[in-house]
Structure formats: structure tokens, C-alpha cells
Design a protein around this motif. Structure first.
Motif, PDB file in Angstrom:
ATOM      1  N   GLN A 184       0.839  -1.190   0.000  1.00 22.79           N
ATOM      2  CA  GLN A 184       0.000   0.000   0.000  1.00 22.79           C
ATOM      3  C   GLN A 184       0.876   1.243   0.000  1.00 22.79           C
ATOM      4  O   GLN A 184       1.769   1.367   0.844  1.00 22.79           O
ATOM      5  CB  GLN A 184      -0.880   0.013   1.261  1.00 22.79           C
ATOM      6  N   ALA A 185       0.582   2.153  -0.909  1.00 24.36           N
ATOM      7  CA  ALA A 185       1.404   3.363  -1.038  1.00 24.36           C
ATOM      8  C   ALA A 185       1.415   4.181   0.247  1.00 24.36           C
ATOM      9  O   ALA A 185       2.399   4.844   0.556  1.00 24.36           O
ATOM     10  CB  ALA A 185       0.884   4.212  -2.185  1.00 24.36           C
ATOM     11  N   ASN A 186       0.314   4.130   0.990  1.00 23.60           N
ATOM     12  CA  ASN A 186       0.250   4.956   2.202  1.00 23.60           C
ATOM     13  C   ASN A 186       0.830   4.248   3.419  1.00 23.60           C
ATOM     14  O   ASN A 186       0.788   4.774   4.520  1.00 23.60           O
ATOM     15  CB  ASN A 186      -1.200   5.357   2.490  1.00 23.60           C
ATOM     16  N   LEU A 187       1.371   3.038   3.230  1.00 19.32           N
ATOM     17  CA  LEU A 187       1.881   2.286   4.371  1.00 19.32           C
ATOM     18  C   LEU A 187       3.392   2.117   4.363  1.00 19.32           C
ATOM     19  O   LEU A 187       3.991   1.874   5.405  1.00 19.32           O
ATOM     20  CB  LEU A 187       1.220   0.901   4.437  1.00 19.32           C
ATOM     21  N   SER A 188       4.013   2.184   3.204  1.00 14.40           N
ATOM     22  CA  SER A 188       5.474   2.003   3.169  1.00 14.40           C
ATOM     23  C   SER A 188       6.035   2.526   1.851  1.00 14.40           C
ATOM     24  O   SER A 188       5.300   2.703   0.868  1.00 14.40           O
ATOM     25  CB  SER A 188       5.838   0.517   3.309  1.00 14.40           C
ATOM     26  N   ALA A 189       7.349   2.756   1.866  1.00 16.98           N
ATOM     27  CA  ALA A 189       8.012   3.220   0.644  1.00 16.98           C
ATOM     28  C   ALA A 189       7.955   2.139  -0.431  1.00 16.98           C
ATOM     29  O   ALA A 189       7.775   2.429  -1.621  1.00 16.98           O
ATOM     30  CB  ALA A 189       9.460   3.584   0.959  1.00 16.98           C
ATOM     31  N   ALA A 199       4.621   2.291  -1.980  1.00 18.46           N
ATOM     32  CA  ALA A 199       4.497   3.382  -2.958  1.00 18.46           C
ATOM     33  C   ALA A 199       5.123   2.972  -4.285  1.00 18.46           C
ATOM     34  O   ALA A 199       4.565   3.218  -5.355  1.00 18.46           O
ATOM     35  CB  ALA A 199       5.169   4.635  -2.407  1.00 18.46           C
ATOM     36  N   ARG A 200       6.269   2.318  -4.182  1.00 21.13           N
ATOM     37  CA  ARG A 200       6.944   1.889  -5.403  1.00 21.13           C
ATOM     38  C   ARG A 200       6.092   0.873  -6.165  1.00 21.13           C
ATOM     39  O   ARG A 200       6.017   0.889  -7.389  1.00 21.13           O
ATOM     40  CB  ARG A 200       8.296   1.288  -5.007  1.00 21.13           C
ATOM     41  N   ARG A 201       5.458  -0.028  -5.427  1.00 21.79           N
ATOM     42  CA  ARG A 201       4.620  -1.042  -6.083  1.00 21.79           C
ATOM     43  C   ARG A 201       3.361  -0.408  -6.675  1.00 21.79           C
ATOM     44  O   ARG A 201       2.841  -0.869  -7.683  1.00 21.79           O
ATOM     45  CB  ARG A 201       4.225  -2.124  -5.070  1.00 21.79           C
TER      46      ARG A 201
END
Lengths: 333, 420
Positions: free
Chosen positions: B242-247, B250-252
Motif C-alpha cells: 500500500q502506497a500509504n503504508l510504506s516506501a 508506494a513503489r509497487r
């Protein structure tokens, strides 16, 4: 102060609307983004041409990373448009996403996977077939010079090697547009030099690059055009020389002398192109405004007054001077 | 998607904390239970050397020889409690005990009651280590049998004195004849009932397919706790998507792989790794600790599949909560597992009584305790002939899992965020 030194946006004469040109890799128009009540992007505009390295400069909290995340459709925005390669960018623009690579500010890899496995995994998000990926992964590993570390896990890599792994994960699928968000933070000079050379190499291979950094000298070194932004909006844009011309600052002249008299110093301070002149008993420092004959005129005065001097140097304004003049010298968070 | 699936499994299985808490910790806990409980269930009676004092008092007790023979396992094939050596006096018996030849001696006192004396060593063993010593169990058994023998003898003597015809079905007889009858009665009684040192008037009858195992519930509760702890696989996996949970998330998120495909791969991989950890724990409990599931191993595997699904759904829901660190989420999952395990009875007899009390008085509470529901899966298999209780528990867990999954999807369906 807001200056558009080198615009490639066409304006419709009837409607007054800005339109993207065919060679825009990124077109951002009037983007507005709030975090709660805080304005993060204030009618922000950005136009990055295909095949260039575009530098995005700004102090901490100026909105660089927010702008990048809006371009990538990770962040929602209230108004404005974002297009990539001439098409609107949305979270489900999978065809566009295939052409984009991202090197985030923080190292974003799996600690449980080896270097090779990490690069292969991020490549698999773009290229599903295993056999198609192998050569790409090999290329990416070679590109960042991690061949001998390919079976290491990230915890065993130094800061510089981690940054290189971070880059490899972002460029492994050979994207046409690559966004680098401060990729050289906490990297030693050797690694930084290797990274910058690599970015120029990617540009030479045809990639378009949006590059953000705090390091003025590296932006000046590799970027075709540069935008300085602050408070969520563009405050200046152009080539490095064009930006330097925008500020009311010319060369800095330094003269080593021991016998400068007060009258001569006063004469120099009265010159119209001299912004400031100071003498500390050993060294005369003169900050000049723009002018073609500044150094010659200073030398004439020194000769006329019979002042003996040793070393004399003249330094043109740097991008750092431009940055500080445009964004101010007050400390930021 | 396939690579995402494989990578998620790889990451889950390589994470050291997962390995520790979901593969090693359950085995350690099960071993601990095994060590504690097997001592109680497998303890065997150990025959002790005892002197038997054949003095003048001995002959006054009817059935004394029969009792000694029974204790020595001579009359029947029953349990042997003593290896008797006959001596002529108490002092001779004491000498043998002091010399270390015997652990104690049996005697008849002046009023005609059986008595038992034991050595200091045996006494210390009996008092200091009462719950774990095999010798102490032998002493306890001897005491119990002799007490019961004395009681029976007293009862029959009293009966013969007050009702001389009681033992001869109404025929008139002399007091001497009555005493002989009593002696014969006692000897028959001893021969019949001391065969295995079990003076029991009851008979065991099993009401279930499988012999109940009072300790199996602890292992089942352990499986329940492990299943809920295994939600950390899903928490870890979803945090990296999840983009809002980890860098990494965000990359994924900027990659062209659609979100539902990444989610599906994560769900399946987390479910599989959770299931795998449970299978390892179950196999250890079943085949090393020898805890039965009513001969229904295939259904037990199905139970593990259901339990791991519910745990994964819980994990996805907790993992998808925004603005909480991964550590905080793992803490929540551990709290759910440990708190649920308390009410499932994992932490000892007090907790088990509490669990039973809750089940009897507020059964609705159990519906909200996934640890209890998972342990019920195995309990249902062991104790019920019908599969209906098992299927009911399966239904509860599936509904719980479906609710969690729906909430998780609603939290994760966003593709762009106001904040990162």
C-alpha cells in the motif's frame, strides 16, 4: 519573483488556455493540492521535454515530492491537470505506468530479498515473463555496478550500495521517463559521481529524467533545465545560466592586499556595479552586480591608487547564490 | 502476479520474527506442555521392597495374607506394588529398613488393624516431591488400599457382631462360624478387587468415539493462538503493497500491475504461509506430542485451512489500517492472539475454568474470540461423533473471515491518497 525563461507551452489565443506540446514528457498545469488546510501545491506548472534531464530544486517542504507523487497519481489533487507523454495520468493508466520508473527518496526494497531478487521482483511488476526479465536484471545490476553483491541482502550493503540498488529497482524495466527524488542523499562522492554519470547515460539512451536534489552543483552538472520552486509554486525556470542572469548578482572579486587605504575603498564602494565592498586588513572582498567590465574597473582603481596586491580572483555567481536569493536564507524545516 | 505470489512467500518465510514466533515458538510451547502433561499421564507405579511382619498379631486379621499376595501381584496379573519379605517381628523389619534392604514394612497392630511404616528416604520423597515421584504414587496407593481394607474389615466385624445371620442368608450359626464366614468374605473380596491395586466400585464407559484427553484442550488452544499470531504474515505483506503504508508500497503502487492482482497474490501467499506454520505446529502436536484429533486428521487439515484463512483476513484488515506503524499493527495482532488465548484456556487450569465458565454463561462472547473458535474446531473433532458442531465452528470462522476481508478490501480499494 516568478520568471519563465524558457517556456514550451502554447497559449490558445482565443481561450487563453495552455496546451501541451508534442515533445512534453510531463505536462502539469495549474495543479492545486492541499494537506488539510496547508497549501502544498499552488497552481503549480511543470513541463518536461522528452530526452532532457530536468532539475527540480526547492527547499525542504517546498512541494517537490508532493509534485512528483501527484504526477505519479499516488496523491489526489483538487484541481489542475497532469499528463504524461500527452495522455492524462490516472491511477489506472497502466500503459503509461509501464513507461515510468521511479527512484524514491527513501530506499524502498525488501530486506528479506537479495539484490538480484529485489531487482527481479520490481521488474516483474512491469514485465511478467521470467525469461524476458533475466537480461534486463543483468543489465540493471551491471549498470549500477552491483555484480559482486548480487547475492547480498540489503542489510549487508553500505549506504552508497543501497542507493545504487534503489536506482536499479527503478530503472530495470528500461522506462522512458524516470523520476529521481533526491537519489544521492547520504552518498559518498565516488558513489554520487557514479550515480550522476549513470543518469546522464540513461538520458543518452533516450530516457527523460525529472531530477530533484538539494545539491546545486550536481543539478548544475547534469540538468538541461532547472526549476526552482517554493511554497508549492514555481518561482524560476531555465538553464543554469539563465537562472544566474535572473538575480541581481554578478561576480565576487577577492583581492589579497595589505595597504588598501580608506579613500580607495570608498571609491570602490561608490562604483555603481558594486553591491558591497569590505576590507579586513588582508583581504578585499567585493560583491558585484551584473556588468561586463567589473573586474577591469576594479583593477584600474587599484593601479590608480598605487595599491600593491598579490592574489586576485573572480568567481561568477553559482546556482547556490540563485537558490538562496530566490528562496531566502531563512532556515526551513 | 505469480512472481508477486512467490516473492511474498519468500519474504514471509525469511522474516526472522515470523520464523521465531510462528514456527519455533509453537513447537517450544507444545514441548513445554508435553513435558508437563506427559509426566502426569504416563507415570507408572514402581514396586517397592517391603518387609511383612508375621508376628502374633498377624494371624488375628482375616485375609491379611491374601491382601499381601494381592499387593505383590501374586493372585492375579494386576499391578505389583510391593516385593514382600516375611520377617518375624517389627524389630527385624526395622533392621531391614535401616539396612536399606526395604523401603518400609507392613504390620498388624495390637487392635488388629493393618499398618504401614516407611523409611525416612521414602518419606522425604513422598513429602517433598509428592506430585512427580513414582515411589510416592506407590506409597499413596498402599495407604489408600490399607485404609480401605481396614475400613472394610471393621465394617464386616461390626456387621457380624450385630447381625450374626447377615452373612449366611438367615441360617443360625455360632459366633465362630460367623467369623469364619467373615474371613472367607474378606478373602473373596480382596481376591476380586485388589487385582490391580484398583479398589474401585465403578466401571469406565466411553461415551465418545475417542478416549477423552483432558490435556488436549491446551494444545488446541495453542493452535488457536498460533493461528491468530500467523495473521502477521498478512500484516507484513499488505504493508509492503500500500502506497500509504510504506516506501516499498508506494513503489509497487506506481507499477502497472493492477491492484486486485497484487492483493490476490498477497492474500494467497499469506494464507499459504499461515497454513504452513499451522501444519508444522499441528504435525508436531499430533505426531510428537501424540495429541489425538479423534482419528480425523484430514478434517483437522481442513480446520487448519479455515483457521489460516480467518487469520489472514484478520491480518489484511489490521494491515490495511492507515496511519499505524507496522510495529503497532503487529502489536495489535499479538494482543488479539494472547488475549484470545487467555479466554480459550491456554494459560492453565484457571484460564481453562474461565473459558468453560464463559462458554456456559455467555456463549456469545466466544463468537468474538477467534482463538477459542479455532481451538473449538479440534475439540469438535475429538469429542463429537456428529460433524455438525465442527461445521458450525467452520461457519463461524468463515463468516468472521469474510467480514474482515470485506472491510480490508474497502480500506485498500483506494488507488490515490490525500496523504502518504
Amino acid at each position: 519573483m516568478s520568471t519563465q525563461a524558457n517556456t514550451h507551452v502554447n497559449t490558445d489565443e482565443n481561450t487563453g488556455e495552455k496546451t501541451r506540446t508534442a515533445h512534453d514528457a510531463i505536462f502539469v498545469d495549474n495543479l492545486v493540492k492541499h494537506y488539510g488546510t496547508m497549501l502544498a501545491l499552488d497552481h503549480f506548472n511543470l513541463h518536461v521535454h522528452q530526452g532532457e534531464i530536468f532539475g527540480l530544486l526547492g527547499p525542504n517542504g517546498s512541494g517537490k515530492t508532493t509534485a512528483i507523487n501527484c504526477i505519479l497519481a499516488l496523491l489526489s489533487h483538487e484541481s489542475g491537470t497532469v499528463s504524461v507523454f500527452g495522455r492524462p495520468m490516472t491511477p489506472t493508466s497502466y500503459d503509461l505506468k509501464r513507461k515510468i520508473g521511479m527512484v524514491p527518496q527513501n530506499v524502498a526494497v525488501f530486506n528479506e530479498l537479495t539484490v538480484r531478487e529485489n531487482i527481479d521482483f520490481f521488474c516483474s511488476l512491469y514485465i511478467p515473463k521470467n525469461r524476458d526479465r533475466k537480461a534486463l536484471v543483468d543489465d540493471a545490476i551491471a549498470f549500477v555496478g552491483l555484480e559482486e553483491f548480487s547475492h547480498y541482502r540489503p542489510a549487508k550493503l553500505s549506504g552508497g550500495l543501497l542507493r545504487r540498488l534503489n536506482i536499479a529497482c527503478g530503472i530495470v524495466h528500461k522506462p522512458e521517463l524516470i523520476l529521481f527524488d533526491e537519489p544521492t542523499v547520504a552518498v559518498d562522492p565516488q558513489s554520487r559521481n557514479a550515480i550522476l554519470e549513470g543518469i546522464q547515460h540513461l538520458r543518452d539512451e533516450g530516457a527523460t529524467i525529472l531530477y530533484t536534489s538539494h545539491y546545486m552543483e550536481e543539478v548544475e552538472q547534469i540538468c538541461t533545465r532547472i526549476m526552482i520552486m517554493d511554497h508549492g509554486r514555481q518561482i524560476a525556470q531555465g538553464t543554469a545560466n539563465q537562472l544566474k542572469d535572473m538575480i541581481d548578482m554578478g561576480e565576487r572579486i577577492t583581492v589579497d592586499t595589505l595597504d588598501l587605504d580608506a579613500q580607495t575603498l570608498h571609491t570602490m564602494q561608490a562604483l555603481p556595479f558594486v553591491a558591497q565592498a569590505d576590507f579586513n586588513g588582508k583581504e578585499l572582498k567585493i560583491a558585484c552586480r551584473h556588468g561586463n567590465r567589473n573586474l577591469a574597473d576594479i583593477l584600474d582603481i587599484l593601479h590608480a591608487s598605487g595599491t600593491n596586491f598579490g592574489h586576485l580572483s573572480s568567481q561568477p555567481p553559482t546556482l547556490n547564490d540563485v537558490f538562496l536569493e530566490l528562496t531566502g536564507k531563512a532556515l526551513r524545516d | 502476479m505469480w512472481t508477486t505470489f512467490l516473492t511474498t512467500i519468500k519474504v514471509n518465510l525469511r522474516e526472522k520474527s515470523n520464523l521465531l514466533w510462528l514456527f519455533i515458538f509453537p513447537i517450544l510451547m507444545a514441548s513445554l506442555f508435553w513435558g508437563m502433561f506427559s509426566g502426569l499421564t504416563n507415570r507408572q507405579i514402581q514396586a517397592q521392597n517391603f518387609a511383612v511382619v508375621h508376628d502374633s498379631n498377624w494371624s488375628t486379621v482375616a485375609g491379611a495374607d491374601s491382601l499381601v499376595n494381592a499387593l505383590a501381584g501374586k493372585n492375579t496379573n494386576g499391578t505389583k506394588l510391593i516385593r514382600p519379605t516375611t520377617v518375624s517381628s517389627v524389630s527385624a523389619a526395622k533392621k531391614r529398613v535401616q539396612a536399606g534392604h526395604d523401603s518400609g514394612y507392613l504390620f498388624v497392630n495390637d487392635v488388629g488393624s493393618f499398618g504401614i511404616a516407611i523409611s525416612d528416604d521414602l518419606y522425604n520423597e513422598f513429602t517433598n516431591n509428592m506430585s512427580s515421584s513414582t515411589a510416592s504414587i506407590t506409597v499413596s496407593s498402599l495407604r489408600s488400599i490399607i485404609t480401605q481394607f481396614n475400613h472394610s474389615q471393621t465394617t464386616l466385624k461390626t456387621l457380624a457382631a450385630s447381625h450374626p445371620t447377615a452373612s449366611t442368608q438367615g441360617q443360625t450359626q455360632t459366633r465362630q462360624q460367623a467369623q469364619l464366614q467373615i474371613q472367607a468374605q474378606l478373602e473373596r473380596y480382596i481376591a476380586a478387587s485388589t487385582a490391580s491395586a484398583k479398589l474401585s466400585y465403578t466401571r469406565n464407559r466411553s461415551l465418545t468415539n475417542f478416549a477423552p484427553d483432558q490435556f488436549a484442550r491446551y494444545y488446541y488452544a495453542l493452535l488457536g493462538m498460533v493461528s491468530m499470531m500467523s495473521m502477521s504474515f498478512a500484516i507484513t505483506s499488505i504493508s509492503t503493497a500500500q502506497a500509504n503504508l510504506s516506501a516499498v508500497g508506494a513503489r509497487r503502487s506506481i507499477a502497472p500491475l493492477p491492484k486486485w492482482r497484487q492483493f490476490s497474490a498477497i492474500l494467497l501467499a499469506s494464507w499459504l504461509t499461515s497454513f504452513l506454520s499451522l501444519v508444522v505446529s499441528f504435525c508436531y502436536i499430533r505426531f510428537v506430542c501424540n495429541i489425538a484429533v479423534g482419528g480425523r486428521e484430514p478434517l483437522a487439515i481442513l480446520a487448519l485451512l479455515i483457521a489460516s484463512f480467518t487469520a489472514t483476513a484478520f491480518g489484511l484488515l489490521i494491515g490495511a489500517i492507515p496511519r499505524l506503524s507496522r510495529g503497532a499493527k503487529t502489536g495489535i495482532s499479538t494482543a488479539i492472539a494472547c488475549f484470545g488465548a487467555l479466554f480459550a484456556g491456554l494459560y492453565g487450569s484457571f484460564a481453562m475454568s474461565l473459558s468453560d465458565s464463559i462458554s456456559r454463561n455467555i456463549p456469545t462472547f466466544d463468537l468474538f474470540n477467534p482463538v477459542k473458535q479455532v481451538s473449538n474446531l479440534f475439540y469438535d473433532l475429538l469429542y463429537y461423533d456428529s460433524l455438525q458442531p465442527f461445521m458450525t465452528t467452520v461457519g463461524i470462522l468463515l463468516i468472521t473471515g469474510a467480514i474482515c476481508m470485506t472491510l480490508a478490501i474497502s480500506l485498500m480499494r483506494r488507488r490515490s491518497y490525500a496523504n502518504l
